[in-house]
Write a protein that holds these residues in place. Structure first.
Motif, PDB file in Angstrom:
ATOM      1  N   LEU A  53      -5.333  19.563 -48.110  1.00 25.28           N
ATOM      2  CA  LEU A  53      -3.957  19.873 -47.732  1.00 25.28           C
ATOM      3  C   LEU A  53      -3.812  19.629 -46.232  1.00 25.28           C
ATOM      4  N   MET A  54      -2.592  19.308 -45.799  1.00 23.23           N
ATOM      5  CA  MET A  54      -2.430  18.999 -44.373  1.00 23.23           C
ATOM      6  C   MET A  54      -0.964  19.100 -43.978  1.00 23.23           C
ATOM      7  N   ALA A  55      -0.724  19.445 -42.721  1.00 21.52           N
ATOM      8  CA  ALA A  55       0.628  19.410 -42.168  1.00 21.52           C
ATOM      9  C   ALA A  55       0.536  19.129 -40.682  1.00 21.52           C
ATOM     10  N   VAL A  56       1.535  18.410 -40.175  1.00 20.16           N
ATOM     11  CA  VAL A  56       1.648  18.153 -38.746  1.00 20.16           C
ATOM     12  C   VAL A  56       2.873  18.924 -38.265  1.00 20.16           C
ATOM     13  N   VAL A  57       2.665  19.798 -37.289  1.00 21.13           N
ATOM     14  CA  VAL A  57       3.712  20.742 -36.880  1.00 21.13           C
ATOM     15  C   VAL A  57       4.150  20.450 -35.442  1.00 21.13           C
ATOM     16  N   PHE A  58       5.470  20.364 -35.254  1.00 17.64           N
ATOM     17  CA  PHE A  58       6.038  20.132 -33.927  1.00 17.64           C
ATOM     18  C   PHE A  58       7.019  21.247 -33.579  1.00 17.64           C
ATOM     19  N   VAL A  95       4.443   9.569 -38.982  1.00 14.47           N
ATOM     20  CA  VAL A  95       3.696  10.670 -39.615  1.00 14.47           C
ATOM     21  C   VAL A  95       4.116  10.820 -41.074  1.00 14.47           C
ATOM     22  N   GLN A  96       5.419  10.776 -41.323  1.00 16.70           N
ATOM     23  CA  GLN A  96       5.905  10.918 -42.706  1.00 16.70           C
ATOM     24  C   GLN A  96       5.538   9.710 -43.550  1.00 16.70           C
ATOM     25  N   ALA A  97       5.564   8.515 -42.945  1.00 19.76           N
ATOM     26  CA  ALA A  97       5.162   7.309 -43.681  1.00 19.76           C
ATOM     27  C   ALA A  97       3.673   7.348 -44.026  1.00 19.76           C
ATOM     28  N   MET A  98       2.902   8.088 -43.243  1.00 24.85           N
ATOM     29  CA  MET A  98       1.478   8.256 -43.525  1.00 24.85           C
ATOM     30  C   MET A  98       1.239   9.212 -44.701  1.00 24.85           C
ATOM     31  N   GLY A  99       2.319   9.785 -45.231  1.00 21.17           N
ATOM     32  CA  GLY A  99       2.207  10.681 -46.380  1.00 21.17           C
ATOM     33  C   GLY A  99       1.895  12.119 -45.999  1.00 21.17           C
ATOM     34  N   LEU A 100       2.140  12.477 -44.737  1.00 19.05           N
ATOM     35  CA  LEU A 100       1.787  13.807 -44.253  1.00 19.05           C
ATOM     36  C   LEU A 100       3.028  14.693 -44.125  1.00 19.05           C
ATOM     37  N   PRO A 101       2.964  15.930 -44.628  1.00 21.20           N
ATOM     38  CA  PRO A 101       4.073  16.867 -44.419  1.00 21.20           C
ATOM     39  C   PRO A 101       4.292  17.099 -42.925  1.00 21.20           C
ATOM     40  N   LEU A 102       5.535  17.064 -42.488  1.00 23.20           N
ATOM     41  CA  LEU A 102       5.881  17.287 -41.096  1.00 23.20           C
ATOM     42  C   LEU A 102       6.817  18.488 -41.024  1.00 23.20           C
ATOM     43  N   LEU A 103       6.497  19.435 -40.151  1.00 22.23           N
ATOM     44  CA  LEU A 103       7.263  20.672 -40.069  1.00 22.23           C
ATOM     45  C   LEU A 103       7.793  20.895 -38.662  1.00 22.23           C
ATOM     46  N   CYS A 104       9.087  21.241 -38.566  1.00 23.10           N
ATOM     47  CA  CYS A 104       9.739  21.667 -37.325  1.00 23.10           C
ATOM     48  C   CYS A 104      10.641  22.843 -37.698  1.00 23.10           C
ATOM     49  N   GLN A 105      10.297  24.045 -37.288  1.00 26.29           N
ATOM     50  CA  GLN A 105      11.037  25.235 -37.701  1.00 26.29           C
ATOM     51  C   GLN A 105      11.825  25.792 -36.522  1.00 26.29           C
ATOM     52  N   GLU A 106      13.131  25.860 -36.673  1.00 25.88           N
ATOM     53  CA  GLU A 106      13.986  26.371 -35.596  1.00 25.88           C
ATOM     54  C   GLU A 106      13.724  27.853 -35.344  1.00 25.88           C
ATOM     55  N   GLY A 107      13.869  28.248 -34.092  1.00 27.03           N
ATOM     56  CA  GLY A 107      13.767  29.654 -33.719  1.00 27.03           C
ATOM     57  C   GLY A 107      12.366  30.127 -33.397  1.00 27.03           C
ATOM     58  N   VAL A 108      11.365  29.334 -33.753  1.00 27.77           N
ATOM     59  CA  VAL A 108       9.979  29.671 -33.441  1.00 27.77           C
ATOM     60  C   VAL A 108       9.283  28.422 -32.910  1.00 27.77           C
ATOM     61  N   GLU A 109       8.049  28.591 -32.450  1.00 27.20           N
ATOM     62  CA  GLU A 109       7.298  27.458 -31.930  1.00 27.20           C
ATOM     63  C   GLU A 109       6.304  26.947 -32.966  1.00 27.20           C
ATOM     64  N   ALA A 110       5.757  25.779 -32.681  1.00 24.64           N
ATOM     65  CA  ALA A 110       4.763  25.188 -33.588  1.00 24.64           C
ATOM     66  C   ALA A 110       3.605  26.147 -33.808  1.00 24.64           C
ATOM     67  N   ASP A 111       3.181  26.863 -32.739  1.00 20.45           N
ATOM     68  CA  ASP A 111       2.080  27.825 -32.863  1.00 20.45           C
ATOM     69  C   ASP A 111       2.367  28.876 -33.931  1.00 20.45           C
ATOM     70  N   ILE A 256      -1.069  15.807 -49.301  1.00 24.42           N
ATOM     71  CA  ILE A 256      -0.985  14.478 -48.688  1.00 24.42           C
ATOM     72  C   ILE A 256      -0.584  13.496 -49.785  1.00 24.42           C
ATOM     73  N   THR A 257       0.509  12.783 -49.575  1.00 23.11           N
ATOM     74  CA  THR A 257       0.999  11.829 -50.571  1.00 23.11           C
ATOM     75  C   THR A 257       0.598  10.411 -50.158  1.00 23.11           C
ATOM     76  N   PRO A 258       0.642   9.457 -51.095  1.00 22.60           N
ATOM     77  CA  PRO A 258       0.292   8.068 -50.741  1.00 22.60           C
ATOM     78  C   PRO A 258       1.149   7.560 -49.591  1.00 22.60           C
ATOM     79  N   GLN A 259       0.534   6.882 -48.645  1.00 23.60           N
ATOM     80  CA  GLN A 259       1.291   6.411 -47.497  1.00 23.60           C
ATOM     81  C   GLN A 259       2.169   5.220 -47.873  1.00 23.60           C
TER      82      GLN A 259
END
Length: 497
Positions: A53-58, A95-111, A256-259
């Motif tokens: 499992l994997m996610a890239v968080v900004f 990042v999304q084309a690589m098949g990786l979940p990308l997360l950006c959540q308003e009101g909080v930080e990536a941490d 992780i989905t197929p890229q």
């Protein structure tokens, strides 16, 4: 065996890549350094960890709850450089084309997002690796959660945190509260650095106990501590990762989905990431990589092609020879491509055992002399100076030279390091050419072109002419946009056609 979740602190790596790496740009001046740095890290991380499992968080745009708690939070941070801001949307898309979940959540930080997912995963028995360069995340380390910094190639588990900071992961929040954070504009205790913070926490165990025993701490530093006692709870809240965020996804859904190779090819082509583009194209032939061509083996076919070329009035042409040195090179064949999409290879001297019968070189050149020397039949090629020189060895003065893709590329971008056909095809067409070593082999056993199997040689040669013609169309339009066409003709030393 438990599943492995990798959480990438994208914002941490975004800034570090931008400031640590050279200011890379494309030939058109588009900044690419941050994208290349972050994507390199992600690729390396996936290869080394093989996550389930994997996610890239900004960090998301806008304020967070910490801004509401402390008006001066991150107040001293400069605005994001324009060169970095320009790279963000493309990085997200890659990042999304690589098949990786990308997360950006308003009101909080990536941490905070990372902290929530890490603790949820831990409860589900999932092993978590957090990829970051941010020391704040050390507060999350447990026997199931570790940190990895791909830029320094260091891993922090519970023992590693103790060795690096001098305190346990459970004490990191108190440690950060005491020393503050100049980057986030969190004051901490004046004049208290890591050594003093470690000393106090070793003596008293926790920030709460330090506060209770503040009167026991002597000297100016003790006075500084007592002066900020009321502020410390707020400072601690600011450095504490929020682990109860409401997120739209749970750890077990971060698959992780197929890229999307087609999308990545376009992105890497735009950004001129040649090595990565090369990787994608190897072993993945596209529609354009298979060139339909005719193999000319009879006098009738040759006569038909002479007429086609005469009617077209323009062709892409390429010679195949036994040597790169035109003075000693012998002509083995010629390839042609027309604007109609028709392509052909005309072999004249393949002489390996079992090679099929071919038209003689002398007869072919005698028949083609008129076309080759005609100023009215325009020729397009790649490094036509070489082809002209080879034909001159057979007393043919090629005329009607209209366009040279190598020269067009140079005029378009003289600072580029490579103007060969393979590099240009990859850059402008996203097309991986058949390499000479693919058909001739390497090293001491490498064949000369006359020894190469005719089917393979024909495909290789026909592709050269076909791609040259397609490249010219693109390069000429680019030159037109930059009003550089006249410089090409001046370099060719021929009048405008």
């Amino acid at each position: 065996m438990s599943k492995k979740l990798v959480l990438v602190d994208g914002s941490s790596y975004l800034y570090r890549a931008f400031h640590a790496l050279p200011a890379l740009t494309t030939s058109q001046g588009q900044p690419t350094g941050a994208i290349k740095g972050v994507v390199s890290m992600i690729r390396k991380l996936i290869k080394e960890t093989q996550p389930d499992l994997m996610a890239v968080v900004f960090d998301a745009k806008g304020k967070t709850f910490r801004d509401d708690l402390f008006a001066d939070y991150k107040a001293n941070r400069p605005a994001m450089p324009v060169e970095l801001r320009e790279q963000i949307s493309l990085l997200y898309a890659i990042v999304q084309a690589m098949g990786l979940p990308l997360l950006c959540q308003e009101g909080v930080e990536a941490d905070d997002v990372i902290g929530c997912l890490a603790l949820q995963a831990q409860k589900q028995g999932i092993t978590v690796t957090i990829s970051t360069g941010d020391k704040d995340l050390a507060q999350l380390v447990t026997d199931k959660i570790s940190l990895v910094n791909t830029m320094t190639e260091t891993v922090l588990d519970q023992k590693g945190v103790m060795e690096k900071f001098g305190v346990s992961p459970e004490q990191i929040v108190d440690y950060l509260t005491l020393i503050g954070d100049s980057v986030d504009n969190i004051p901490g205790v004046p004049k208290v650095g890591p050594k003093t913070a470690v000393k106090w926490l070793s003596t008293f165990g926790s920030l709460d106990e330090i506060i209770k025993n503040a009167d026991e701490i002597k000297g100016a530093v003790g006075e500084n501590l007592r002066n900020v006692l009321e502020q410390l709870p707020l400072m601690r809240q600011l450095v504490t990762i929020k682990t109860d965020c409401e997120l739209p996804v749970e750890p077990e859904n971060l698959h992780i989905t197929p890229q999307d190779n087609a999308a990545l090819i376009q992105y890497f082509k735009t950004l001129e990431f040649k090595a990565w583009l090369d990787e994608l194209l190897i072993g993945e032939p596209s529609e354009q990589s298979k060139v339909d061509f005719e193999l000319i083996l009879t006098e009738k076919q040759l006569a038909l092609w002479q007429e086609k070329i005469k009617q077209a009035g323009c062709l892409a042409i390429d010679t195949e020879t036994t040597d790169l040195n035109y003075m000693s090179a012998e002509l083995v064949g010629l390839s042609f491509a027309l604007a109609t999409g028709e392509t052909a290879y005309l072999p004249v001297a393949h002489d390996y055992d079992s090679a099929p019968s071919q038209l003689s070189r002398d007869m072919v050149l005698a028949n083609l002399r008129e076309l080759l020397e005609s100023k009215d039949v325009l020729k397009i090629g790649q490094n036509l100076k070489y082809d002209m020189s080879v034909l001159a060895n057979y007393n043919i003065e090629m005329q009607g030279i209209a366009h040279d893709t190598m020269l067009e590329s140079y005029i378009l971008n003289s600072t580029a390091t490579r103007h060969d056909l393979d590099s240009l095809a990859l850059k402008y067409l996203g097309h991986k050419m058949i390499s000479f070593t693919d058909v001739a082999g390497k090293g001491a056993k490498q064949l000369t072109f006359n020894q190469i199997n005719l089917d393979q040689a024909a495909e290789y040669a026909a592709e050269d002419a076909h791609v040259t013609l397609k490249l010219h169309d693109i390069l000429w339009k680019e030159l037109q946009n930059q009003q550089q066409q006249r410089h090409v003709y001046e370099s060719l030393e021929i009048p405008l056609v």
